[in-house]
Design an enzyme around this catalytic site. Structure first.
Site, short mmCIF file in Angstrom:
data_model
loop_
_atom_site.label_atom_id
_atom_site.label_comp_id
_atom_site.label_asym_id
_atom_site.label_seq_id
_atom_site.Cartn_x
_atom_site.Cartn_y
_atom_site.Cartn_z
CE LYS A 264 -4.11 1.94 2.20
NZ LYS A 264 -3.76 3.34 2.10
CE LYS B 198 -8.84 1.69 4.88
NZ LYS B 198 -8.96 3.11 4.67
CD GLU C 50 -1.98 5.83 -3.80
OE1 GLU C 50 -3.04 5.50 -4.38
OE2 GLU C 50 -1.97 6.51 -2.78
P1 AMP Z 1 -7.42 4.55 2.29
O1 AMP Z 1 -7.22 5.85 1.56
O2 AMP Z 1 -6.66 4.45 3.57
O3 AMP Z 1 -8.87 4.18 2.42
O4 AMP Z 1 -6.79 3.36 1.40
C1 AMP Z 1 -7.17 3.13 0.11
C2 AMP Z 1 -6.22 3.83 -0.83
O5 AMP Z 1 -4.95 3.23 -0.84
C3 AMP Z 1 -6.64 3.77 -2.28
O6 AMP Z 1 -7.60 4.75 -2.55
C4 AMP Z 1 -5.34 4.02 -3.01
O7 AMP Z 1 -5.20 5.40 -3.22
C5 AMP Z 1 -4.26 3.60 -2.03
N1 AMP Z 1 -3.44 2.47 -2.48
C6 AMP Z 1 -2.11 2.40 -2.36
N2 AMP Z 1 -1.64 1.25 -2.85
C7 AMP Z 1 -2.70 0.54 -3.31
C8 AMP Z 1 -2.86 -0.74 -3.93
N3 AMP Z 1 -1.83 -1.55 -4.18
N4 AMP Z 1 -4.11 -1.12 -4.27
C9 AMP Z 1 -5.17 -0.33 -3.99
N5 AMP Z 1 -5.08 0.89 -3.41
C10 AMP Z 1 -3.85 1.32 -3.07
#
Ligand code: AMP
Length: 585
Positions: free
Chosen positions: A258, A427, A307
């Site tokens: 991530k 996540k 990302e």
């Molecule tokens: P959050 O913003 O904490 O809800 O986490 C989701 C976000 O993580 C997504 O909207 C992406 O912008 C980011 N992200 C980073 N790496 C990844 C990945 N490998 N797959 C999906 N999302 C990712």
């Protein structure tokens, strides 16, 4: 009110702007979603296929979907000039009344001669489009003249809204979900078409287009397909508290690093590349190196999600999100690109000449790997495939060790679910002892003023999360720490610019701050835990709501998030349950 439409020389029905203005007035007077839906459904019944998209955009205070970047925006001075020109009242008098009334719409309605308006919705839309797209020398003249003409032909009631729209002050509190409900009611008499319309909207982010498609051919909504150039509402990740829970939920899965960067949806059609943010704004200018690399590293037409993260060339280290976002400023992008180049980690593909959103992730990921030739700038997110919680944790720890945020586990069989937080993505983020396992994005709805020598700063921010059910913001924290004094001064300046006299209609709060603001700015907050509190309205039942304990601001204003992208009430409740669960383990 008389006729809602007039018929032109060619026998075509044209909706009068007075009907729309009346609706604006009714909408302003209610905060009930049911009532708003009824008002809109009735309005929509009077619209023709040629008018419906225009009406929808104007309800949103605009003339085009936001990602087109076409804004009506006119400064107060110019609007005052137009009001003066149309009424014959000197500008000084307009300004004087504005000082007393506080709203230029009310001033216009007060001083324009009482008469019937003769405008149609289409005429108003065309004039606003002219205002929005005017450019070059004499732009302000064109804008003032176009608004003057509108005002000369309007009634005082209409004038109020004709003035508020270009000022960006049409605050009806009508959310997307209400418009979708109303379109369904207009079409089938109830809300049963809502999911279908919402799905189409999530696939193109253009409410005007969806409405027009619905009016032209209902089947086309059912079979709505994504198109290059129209951003798709991003899929969102759920959260769980452990590797075991993740594997229990989705079984063997891909687990990906991530990256804490800036989410970009990349559209490629031939050599034409467009980049869209998570907020569905056009960001193409921000990352020239990605635009260039996409031409070389991506085969054929495609829509890709990934990302973007900047890194320091000298150390090779990834940089915090704040560095990447600095490029939002129009100037210095090239220098920033040179000093802190970006890497784009692609993690999904939604289109490759065909709509792939219904295909399982396993297949999409294979296609992604065949579509991208990895290079310096565009890479594919690192992943492992596992059904073993221990292996998942090893990968998680490895990534934390590299300074990343955590992992995202992906259900191999799940389609791409636009605009929704489903268990297709889960996540798991790093957390420190005594800290909530995830951060919370709150919208600022007001502030408590600093006292005494701190009067030029904010004392604490009133933060709210989003309640999707009611389309309102519910308070969850007062945030007074995590900011430097300079930030507290700047926050006061910025918030004073969007302050409003009374609590906005879409804010639900028991606390009365010194200053209310329009819900506009989102910040990220970390906290020790979620507690139950009598003071907050988030998830409130009986006497208690949910609140953040020891909240601190850990980001500056999030340019990539709209108020509606804040953490939701549902998520806070979920986080509370996860926390309870973790404590009893
Ligand atoms: P959050 O913003 O904490 O809800 O986490 C989701 C976000 O993580 C997504 O909207 C992406 O912008 C980011 N992200 C980073 N790496 C990844 C990945 N490998 N797959 C999906 N999302 C990712």
């Amino acid at each position: 009110m008389g006729q809602v439409s007039e018929v032109d020389g060619l026998g075509v029905k044209k909706l009068k702007f007075s009907v729309l203005a009346k609706c604006f007035e009714f909408l302003e007077g209610t905060s009930s979603r049911l009532e708003m839906t009824d008002i809109l459904a009735n309005l929509f019944k009077d619209c023709t296929t040629e008018e419906i998209d225009k009406v929808v955009y104007m309800l949103q205070g605009t003339v085009a979907p936001p990602f087109r970047g076409i804004e009506i925006g006119m400064g107060e001075k110019f609007v005052q000039q137009a009001v003066s020109n149309a009424s014959g009242v000197p500008k000084e008098e307009v300004v004087k009344q504005y000082k007393t009334l506080g709203d230029l719409g009310d001033v216009a309605s007060n001083i324009l001669p009482k008469k019937e308006g003769v405008l149609t919705v289409s005429q108003v839309y065309d004039a606003f489009m002219k205002i929005a797209t005017a450019s070059g020398k004499g732009t302000q003249e064109v804008r003032i003249n176009a608004l003057t003409e509108l005002l000369k032909n309007s009634s005082p009631e209409e004038a109020k809204y004709l003035v508020r729209i270009p000022l960006g002050k049409l605050r009806l509190g009508v959310g997307d979900a209400t418009i979708i409900d109303a379109l369904s009611v207009r079409t089938v008499g109830d809300k049963s078409m809502r999911e279908e319309i919402e799905r189409a909207y999530n696939l193109c982010c253009d409410m005007g287009l969806v409405a027009k498609t619905l009016y032209t051919d209902r089947e086309a909504i059912t079979n709505f397909q994504i198109k290059v150039g129209n951003p798709i509402k991003p899929a969102l990740a759920e959260r769980l508290s452990s590797a075991e829970e993740i594997i229990e939920k989705i079984g063997e899965c891909y687990v990906e690093a991530k990256y804490d960067g800036f989410r970009i949806q990349l559209h490629k059609e031939g050599d034409k590349i467009e980049l869209f943010s998570r907020r569905i704004e056009r960001m193409t200018h921000m990352f020239p190196e990605i635009v260039q690399a996409a031409k070389e590293q991506i085969k054929g037409d495609a829509i890709i999600e990934g990302e973007t993260i900047s890194y320091d060339e000298s150390t090779g280290e990834f940089l915090p999100f704040q560095f990447t976002i600095r490029r939002k400023r129009k100037h210095g992008v090239e220098e920033m690109a040179e000093q802190y180049p970006a890497i784009y980690f692609a993690f999904d593909i939604l289109y490759n000449g065909k709509d792939l959103t219904q295909k399982p992730y396993l297949e999409r990921r294979n296609i992604l790997e065949q579509t991208i030739t990895e290079g310096e700038i565009i890479k594919i997110s690192e992943k492992i495939r596992t059904g073993d919680p221990q292996e998942l944790m090893r990968f998680f720890n490895e990534n934390i060790g590299r300074g990343l945020e955590g992992i995202v586990a992906k259900d191999l069989n799940a389609p791409y679910i636009a605009g929704a937080r489903k268990f297709a993505w889960i996540k798991l983020k790093r957390s420190y002892k005594g800290e909530l396992a995830d951060t919370v994005d709150v919208t600022i709805v007001g502030y408590l003023a600093g006292r005494g020598s701190r009067a030029k700063m904010v004392g604490a921010l009133l933060g709210a999360v989003y309640d999707e059910e009611t389309e309102t913001f519910k308070t969850v924290a007062k945030i007074g720490s995590g900011m430097t004094e300079e930030q507290m001064i700047n926050l006061k300046k910025m918030l004073d610019q969007i302050k409003v006299e009374k609590k906005p209609k879409n804010v639900d709060s028991l606390i009365t701050p010194d200053v209310w603001t329009q819900p506009q700015y989102v910040i990220t907050v970390s906290a020790d835990e979620i507690t139950l509190s009598p003071s907050h309205t988030c998830g409130r039942t009986k006497d208690l709501g949910y609140a953040l304990r020891f909240p601190r601001m850990i980001s500056w204003i999030r340019q990539d998030k709209k108020p509606e992208d804040s953490t939701t009430v549902k998520e806070i409740i979920q986080m509370y349950n996860i926390q309870k669960h973790a404590k009893t383990e």
